[in-house]
Design a protein around this motif. Structure first.
Motif, mmCIF file in Angstrom:
data_model
loop_
_atom_site.group_PDB
_atom_site.id
_atom_site.type_symbol
_atom_site.label_atom_id
_atom_site.label_comp_id
_atom_site.label_asym_id
_atom_site.label_seq_id
_atom_site.Cartn_x
_atom_site.Cartn_y
_atom_site.Cartn_z
ATOM 1 N N ASP A 130 0.836 -1.208 0.000
ATOM 2 C CA ASP A 130 0.000 0.000 0.000
ATOM 3 C C ASP A 130 0.875 1.264 0.000
ATOM 4 O O ASP A 130 0.618 2.215 -0.766
ATOM 5 C CB ASP A 130 -0.918 0.002 1.225
ATOM 6 C CG ASP A 130 -1.981 -1.094 1.111
ATOM 7 O OD1 ASP A 130 -2.231 -1.564 -0.026
ATOM 8 O OD2 ASP A 130 -2.544 -1.497 2.156
ATOM 9 N N HIS A 131 1.920 1.323 0.847
ATOM 10 C CA HIS A 131 2.809 2.497 0.886
ATOM 11 C C HIS A 131 3.511 2.711 -0.452
ATOM 12 O O HIS A 131 3.591 3.842 -0.970
ATOM 13 C CB HIS A 131 3.844 2.339 2.012
ATOM 14 C CG HIS A 131 3.230 2.404 3.387
ATOM 15 N ND1 HIS A 131 2.521 3.501 3.854
ATOM 16 C CD2 HIS A 131 3.235 1.499 4.420
ATOM 17 C CE1 HIS A 131 2.104 3.264 5.090
ATOM 18 N NE2 HIS A 131 2.532 2.053 5.465
ATOM 19 N N GLU A 132 4.014 1.651 -1.056
ATOM 20 C CA GLU A 132 4.739 1.795 -2.330
ATOM 21 C C GLU A 132 3.803 2.222 -3.448
ATOM 22 O O GLU A 132 4.178 3.030 -4.318
ATOM 23 C CB GLU A 132 5.409 0.462 -2.667
ATOM 24 C CG GLU A 132 6.321 0.554 -3.886
ATOM 25 C CD GLU A 132 7.041 -0.749 -4.152
ATOM 26 O OE1 GLU A 132 7.832 -0.804 -5.108
ATOM 27 O OE2 GLU A 132 6.813 -1.742 -3.403
ATOM 28 N N GLN A 133 2.568 1.784 -3.455
ATOM 29 C CA GLN A 133 1.621 2.123 -4.520
ATOM 30 C C GLN A 133 1.281 3.620 -4.479
ATOM 31 O O GLN A 133 1.172 4.269 -5.528
ATOM 32 C CB GLN A 133 0.353 1.264 -4.362
ATOM 33 C CG GLN A 133 -0.692 1.525 -5.454
ATOM 34 C CD GLN A 133 -1.903 0.628 -5.288
ATOM 35 O OE1 GLN A 133 -1.940 -0.208 -4.381
ATOM 36 N NE2 GLN A 133 -2.886 0.801 -6.143
ATOM 37 N N ASP A 134 1.121 4.172 -3.306
ATOM 38 C CA ASP A 134 0.786 5.604 -3.203
ATOM 39 C C ASP A 134 1.910 6.449 -3.785
ATOM 40 O O ASP A 134 1.659 7.423 -4.535
ATOM 41 C CB ASP A 134 0.558 5.980 -1.730
ATOM 42 C CG ASP A 134 -0.684 5.294 -1.172
ATOM 43 O OD1 ASP A 134 -1.535 4.846 -1.982
ATOM 44 O OD2 ASP A 134 -0.779 5.145 0.076
ATOM 45 N N ALA A 135 3.160 6.125 -3.495
ATOM 46 C CA ALA A 135 4.290 6.914 -4.010
ATOM 47 C C ALA A 135 4.388 6.838 -5.519
ATOM 48 O O ALA A 135 4.637 7.831 -6.212
ATOM 49 C CB ALA A 135 5.579 6.431 -3.369
ATOM 50 N N LEU A 136 4.166 5.698 -6.113
ATOM 51 C CA LEU A 136 4.268 5.503 -7.565
ATOM 52 C C LEU A 136 3.156 6.233 -8.312
ATOM 53 O O LEU A 136 3.365 6.832 -9.377
ATOM 54 C CB LEU A 136 4.230 4.011 -7.900
ATOM 55 C CG LEU A 136 5.457 3.188 -7.461
ATOM 56 C CD1 LEU A 136 5.226 1.704 -7.733
ATOM 57 C CD2 LEU A 136 6.697 3.667 -8.190
ATOM 58 N N GLU A 137 1.964 6.242 -7.786
ATOM 59 C CA GLU A 137 0.841 6.922 -8.460
ATOM 60 C C GLU A 137 1.060 8.434 -8.508
ATOM 61 O O GLU A 137 0.737 9.092 -9.496
ATOM 62 C CB GLU A 137 -0.454 6.589 -7.728
ATOM 63 C CG GLU A 137 -0.924 5.146 -7.955
ATOM 64 C CD GLU A 137 -2.197 4.865 -7.201
ATOM 65 O OE1 GLU A 137 -2.600 5.716 -6.381
ATOM 66 O OE2 GLU A 137 -2.801 3.778 -7.427
ATOM 67 N N GLU A 138 1.659 9.003 -7.455
ATOM 68 C CA GLU A 138 1.944 10.445 -7.460
ATOM 69 C C GLU A 138 2.979 10.799 -8.531
ATOM 70 O O GLU A 138 2.838 11.792 -9.256
ATOM 71 C CB GLU A 138 2.450 10.856 -6.068
ATOM 72 C CG GLU A 138 2.742 12.358 -5.953
ATOM 73 C CD GLU A 138 3.219 12.747 -4.557
ATOM 74 O OE1 GLU A 138 3.540 13.910 -4.341
ATOM 75 O OE2 GLU A 138 3.269 11.826 -3.693
ATOM 76 N N GLU A 139 4.007 9.949 -8.698
ATOM 77 C CA GLU A 139 5.037 10.200 -9.699
ATOM 78 C C GLU A 139 4.470 10.097 -11.111
ATOM 79 O O GLU A 139 4.775 10.907 -11.997
ATOM 80 C CB GLU A 139 6.187 9.201 -9.517
ATOM 81 C CG GLU A 139 7.316 9.366 -10.524
ATOM 82 C CD GLU A 139 8.395 8.338 -10.350
ATOM 83 O OE1 GLU A 139 9.348 8.299 -11.147
ATOM 84 O OE2 GLU A 139 8.303 7.531 -9.372
ATOM 85 N N LEU A 140 3.604 9.179 -11.366
ATOM 86 C CA LEU A 140 3.064 8.955 -12.708
ATOM 87 C C LEU A 140 2.094 10.065 -13.123
ATOM 88 O O LEU A 140 1.970 10.391 -14.307
ATOM 89 C CB LEU A 140 2.356 7.590 -12.757
ATOM 90 C CG LEU A 140 3.280 6.368 -12.651
ATOM 91 C CD1 LEU A 140 2.467 5.083 -12.606
ATOM 92 C CD2 LEU A 140 4.226 6.347 -13.829
ATOM 93 N N THR A 141 1.406 10.624 -12.180
ATOM 94 C CA THR A 141 0.465 11.712 -12.508
ATOM 95 C C THR A 141 1.196 12.892 -13.122
ATOM 96 O O THR A 141 0.725 13.540 -14.066
ATOM 97 C CB THR A 141 -0.295 12.141 -11.242
ATOM 98 O OG1 THR A 141 -0.999 10.992 -10.720
ATOM 99 C CG2 THR A 141 -1.290 13.242 -11.542
ATOM 100 N N GLN A 142 2.396 13.194 -12.621
ATOM 101 C CA GLN A 142 3.182 14.299 -13.163
ATOM 102 C C GLN A 142 3.801 13.959 -14.517
ATOM 103 O O GLN A 142 3.917 14.809 -15.390
ATOM 104 C CB GLN A 142 4.296 14.664 -12.171
ATOM 105 C CG GLN A 142 3.786 15.149 -10.809
ATOM 106 C CD GLN A 142 4.925 15.401 -9.829
ATOM 107 O OE1 GLN A 142 6.092 15.199 -10.180
ATOM 108 N NE2 GLN A 142 4.589 15.858 -8.614
ATOM 109 N N ALA A 143 4.170 12.675 -14.744
ATOM 110 C CA ALA A 143 4.917 12.316 -15.955
ATOM 111 C C ALA A 143 4.028 12.121 -17.182
ATOM 112 O O ALA A 143 4.419 12.487 -18.298
ATOM 113 C CB ALA A 143 5.707 11.032 -15.713
#
Length: 997
Positions: free
Chosen positions: A643-656
């Motif tokens: 769950d912690h790792e998924q939240d960080a990855l989704e934030e990065e992808l929204t910007q890219a």
């Protein structure tokens, strides 16, 4: 051979361990072995034979393992026999134990123990026993060598089965030959007969094969001679066959040589005529060839003149093509540049059509710059693409965790349900095992009850059948007695009538002048006359023969009645008085209970296996519960980290990813634009280069056409020929030149021109004449070759037939010699007057010795009345050599032993058995037999004859022998004091010794 002690354990009807002390029994010289029918008297003799030879006598030798074991023995008791004896001065002890299905030492069921044997010898010096061998084969060979007898001879000589010798007395020559052959081992003489018969058949086969081969050569010579040889009407084995074949072959060879000489003369004449015809044909062929050659050359010259204009036109085309070849490289260069330019322009148009409208008209430099910008932006998205792939992996891991959680929940539910009924399942399986074990224990008891019931049922059915047979035999015996009395009375009446009229019978032979046999007078004034109904000698003898035949039939019927009654008593003792129907119901009920118990016992192994599998399953399911609990705790921590790792990855992808649906979609757009810009820039540069090269190729082509003499490049291209057309045109011109030279050469030949001036050649007539001459030569040569082959084939076949006749002569002599010997030994030769076979001749000598030895005892048993004699006379159409007759001193007549009554047959067979024992003993090398057994037959003797027989047996002690009588006749118990009694009981038979110390 003397027997000392016999130990029996679980053997035959004896369920326990018993000992027979032969030393104490033999001390009296004569002892009795008695007991009720079926108690086991004969089993004592079987045990002696089994100890010595490893098998029992007669038909009882089948099924050694389980058949010898007592049904009354305990399961843990092993069957065994131990015999202590003295033979050839050596005291031995033989122990035999048959194969044994013993109970397993661990668990249930049985296992097979192999048969065991042991031979020991007593050492008088050390007074101890030493082992000699434990090998079945070695022990058997040692015992057979010491006794000098096979098992069959031992059973005939030592055990003296009276039934066999009674049959021997009544048997024909063939049956006697079989018994004597087993006892005296005359197989080598029978083998000699077979060997001679086989040699005779082999020699006959070789002679017939030789004759057949000779006849086959004769038929081949007849075919090769072509009718010049008479056909051979002989068959294999016919005398004079070889001489006839060789004579006919000589005539055929002479005729064939004459035919060969005639054929050679005809061939020489034909070959001379063919040579002349071939010479004329060659001359005609040569003139015809030259004339045709000249005519063909004139025709070819005319055709060349007609095609002169075509030849000139072809030469002009070839010259223009050679000039145009200098322009060909420039033409090829211009065509290549034009094709390359068209391909580059089409590629440039295709790539610009894919560009955005703002860049479709841009130059190559502008398109290259746009491609660099798209590539730089694509490089910045690589990190976002890795994050997007990791997010996909995270989702897969979460799905896997959910699937594992569901699987563990299902397994826990299933294990919980299975474990809930575990105690009840285990208790049920244990109950099945205990029930099967109890059934297995009952099966053994029920098997014994079932076997006993079946034996009693079989005995009861035999008892009922024998009861009917007894009534029938009694009726037939009564009728036979009546017929015997009637025949005797009729004979006595006729004898009395003949004696009353004997004077008339004597008077019938009186002649005047001859003295009377009664009174001596020479005159016979009033001789007695025969009255009506006078009985002569022939009528009396026929009545006597009828009386004797009736007596023999009566004796046979009474013997049959006694045998049936004895069998009925034995069956009654076994079955009792219970009806067969009742015993059948008992046997059926025993079989049903046994089948039920056996079926229940068969569930033991499956129940144990199911219990073992259920316990293994219980352990597996408990372990699975523990493992599932451990996996559930591990899944909770893993899901929290995801769950912690998924939240960080989704934030990065929204910007890219920007406006695109995903980073991968944005990256694909940039990759596609960069590739399109790069392809369009490359296509524009290639198109500019191909346009410049096309312009240069046009200038070079115009210059080359002008220098070659053509007004335009097109004219040079039209005059140019390809390689195939140029080569074809050149070949045509060269062919015209060669044809013209060849025609001129032929027309200039002197011989051809001279032949053209001569008249036409007669080739057809010369060829026909040559063909006729060649045909006649071939026919003559073929006839000559056929005659030569005929001569060679006849010479070869004649030499082969001569060699065959030479080889056949000694074979025929051998066949005649072997056939004569085979006929003599087989008894089929005319020289063998008595038709006596070689084996029968040897057995006849042995039978003569046996008869002489038996007569010494038979004469005493019968109070001097009977004597056994050997006869060589033929019986009917059979062969002679093994006849056995008895001489009756009361009548002075010699008759066949089959005419003896029941009691007479017994003591005659006893005397024969004792005599045979003496002869076989001498034949076996003089082995001393100190212990003999006589089995049954004493019940058919009267008191006086029984006393005489016992006196003869008692006299055997003079040779230090002991004789054991096996019988259940009550009178013998009074006469013989030393006794061995076999007592029959429900738990098996036992032994008792009486009258011994």
């Amino acid at each position: 051979m003397r027997l000392h002690r016999l130990d029996i354990t679980a053997f035959g009807p004896f369920g326990g361990s018993l000992t027979v002390d032969f030393d104490s029994l033999s001390a009296a010289g004569l002892f009795l072995l008695h007991g009720p029918t079926g108690a086991g008297k004969t089993s004592i003799l079987d045990a002696v034979c089994y100890a010595l030879y490893g098998s029992v006598p007669g038909a009882r030798q089948n099924g050694q393992g389980t058949a010898l074991r007592s049904d009354h023995a305990a399961p843990a008791t092993r069957t065994g026999v131990t015999l202590e004896l003295t033979v050839a001065g050596r005291r031995l002890e033989v122990t035999r134990q048959p194969p044994w299905q013993r109970p397993k030492k661990r668990g249930t069921g049985t296992t097979l123990d192999k048969a065991q044997s042991r031979l020991r010898e007593h050492d008088p010096v050390s007074r101890s026993w030493k082992d000699l061998s434990r090998s079945h084969q070695e022990i058997g060979e040692e015992i057979t060598q010491l006794l000098g007898m096979s098992r069959e001879q031992f059973c005939q000589v030592v055990l003296l089965p009276q039934g066999d010798f009674a049959r021997f007395l009544r048997a024909d020559a063939e049956a006697r030959g079989k018994l004597l052959g087993r006892l005296f081992d005359t197989r080598r003489f029978a083998d000699m007969e077979k060997r001679l018969a086989e040699r005779r058949r082999a020699a006959e086969s070789r002679v017939r094969d030789g004759d057949a081969e000779l006849l086959a050569d004769a038929h081949r010579m007849q075919q090769a001679a072509g009718g010049a040889m008479e056909p051979a009407d002989l068959v294999p084995g016919e005398p004079g066959l070889a001489e006839s074949v060789l004579s006919a072959a000589a005539v055929a060879r002479s005729t064939a040589r004459e035919q060969l000489t005639v054929a050679r003369c005809r061939l020489a004449a034909a070959e001379s005529a063919q040579t002349a015809a071939d010479r004329s044909l060659d001359e005609a062929r040569e003139r015809d060839r030259l004339q045709r050659r000249f005519a063909e050359a004139r025709q070819r010259a005319a055709r060349l003149a007609e095609r002169a204009e075509d030849r000139q036109e072809a030469q002009t085309r070839l010259d223009r093509s050679r000039k145009a070849e200098t322009v060909a490289p420039a033409l090829e260069l211009r065509e290549s540049a034009d094709a390359e330019h068209r391909r580059a322009a089409d590629a440039e148009a295709d790539t610009r059509a894919l560009l955005p409208p703002a860049l479709r008209d841009a130059g190559a430099a502008g398109l290259a710059a746009a491609a660099r910008r798209a590539t730089e932006e694509l490089g910045g998205l690589e990190s976002a693409r890795r994050a997007e792939r990791r997010l996909t992996e995270l989702l897969g891991e979460r799905v896997a965790l959910d699937r594992q959680e569901r699987a563990d929940d299902d397994a826990l539910d299933e294990s919980e349900a299975w474990l809930t009924g575990w105690e009840e399942t285990r208790a049920g399986l244990q109950d099945r095992i205990e029930s099967a074990q109890e059934a297995a224990a009952r099966t053994g008891e029920l098997a014994v009850q079932r076997d006993t019931a079946h034996k009693r049922l079989t005995a009861a059915r035999l008892r009922d059948q024998l009861a009917e047979d007894t009534e029938d035999a009694a009726e037939q015996a009564r009728a036979a007695r009546e017929r015997a009395l009637e025949a005797k009375q009729h004979w006595l009446d006729l004898k009395e009538q003949r004696l009353a009229g004997i004077a008339a019978e004597l008077a019938a032979g009186l002649t005047d002048g001859d003295p009377c046999a009664v009174c001596g007078a020479t005159e016979h004034p009033a001789p007695a006359r025969k009255v009506a109904g006078h009985v002569d000698r022939e009528a009396e003898e026929r009545a006597l023969a009828a009386h004797q035949s009736a007596e023999e039939h009566r004796a046979d019927q009474e013997g049959r009645l006694g045998a049936v009654r004895e069998a009925l008593a034995a069956a009654g003792a076994e079955a009792g008085d219970t009806p067969a129907a009742h015993l059948a119901r008992e046997a059926e009920e025993s079989e049903r209970r046994y089948a039920q118990a056996r079926g229940a016992a068969s569930d033991l192994h499956p129940a144990r296996e199911q219990l073992r599998q259920a316990e293994h399953e219980h352990e597996r399911r408990v372990a699975a519960q523990r493992e599932a609990a451990v996996r559930a705790a591990a899944r909770a921590g893993h899901r929290e980290r995801l769950d912690h790792e998924q939240d960080a990855l989704e934030e990065e992808l929204t910007q890219a990813r920007g406006d695109a649906d995903s980073v991968a979609t944005r990256a694909a757009q940039l990759e596609r634009h960069a590739a399109q810009f790069t392809d369009a820039a490359d296509a524009a540069r290639v198109a500019d280069g191909t346009a410049q090269r096309l312009k240069e190729a046009d200038g070079r082509l115009a210059d080359a056409a002008f220098r070659a003499g053509f007004a335009t490049p097109r004219a040079a291209a039209e005059a140019l020929l390809d390689a195939a057309a140029h080569r074809a045109l050149q070949d045509r011109l060269e062919a015209w030149q060669q044809e013209e030279a060849a025609v001129r050469a032929v027309l200039a030949e002197p011989g051809t021109a001279a032949a053209a001036q001569q008249p036409p050649a007669g080739l057809t007539v010369a060829q026909r004449t040559a063909e006729d001459a060649d045909r006649r030569t071939r026919e003559a040569a073929s006839a000559r070759d056929a005659a030569a082959r005929r001569c060679a084939e006849l010479d070869r076949l004649s030499a082969r037939a001569t060699a065959s006749a030479r080889r056949l002569a000694p074979l025929r002599e051998e066949y005649d010699r072997v056939a004569r010997l085979a006929g003599l030994t087989a008894g089929t030769s005319a020289d063998n007057e008595r038709r006596m076979r070689l084996e029968s001749y040897v057995l006849a000598a042995r039978l003569e010795q046996v008869a002489a030895a038996a007569t010494a005892r038979l004469h005493r048993m019968s109070s001097g009345r009977y004597t056994l004699v050997h006869s060589d006379d033929r019986t009917g159409r059979g062969r002679s050599g093994l006849g056995l007759h008895v001489v009756d001193a009361w009548t002075g007549r010699e008759r066949d032993t089959a005419t003896l009554s029941g009691g007479e047959t017994f003591f005659a067979s006893l005397a024969l058995a004792l005599g045979l024992a003496d002869v076989v003993t001498d034949e076996a090398g003089g082995v001393r037999l100190d212990t003999l057994f006589i089995d049954e037959g004493f019940g058919s003797l009267d008191d006086q004859t029984l006393d005489e027989v016992l006196d003869v047996l008692d006299s055997l002690r003079e040779r230090d022998r002991s004789v054991g009588i096996v019988s259940h006749v009550p009178d013998l118990r009074r006469r013989i004091h030393a006794q061995l009694e076999v007592v029959k009981g429900r738990s098996g038979s036992t032994l008792r010794q009486h009258g011994v110390t």
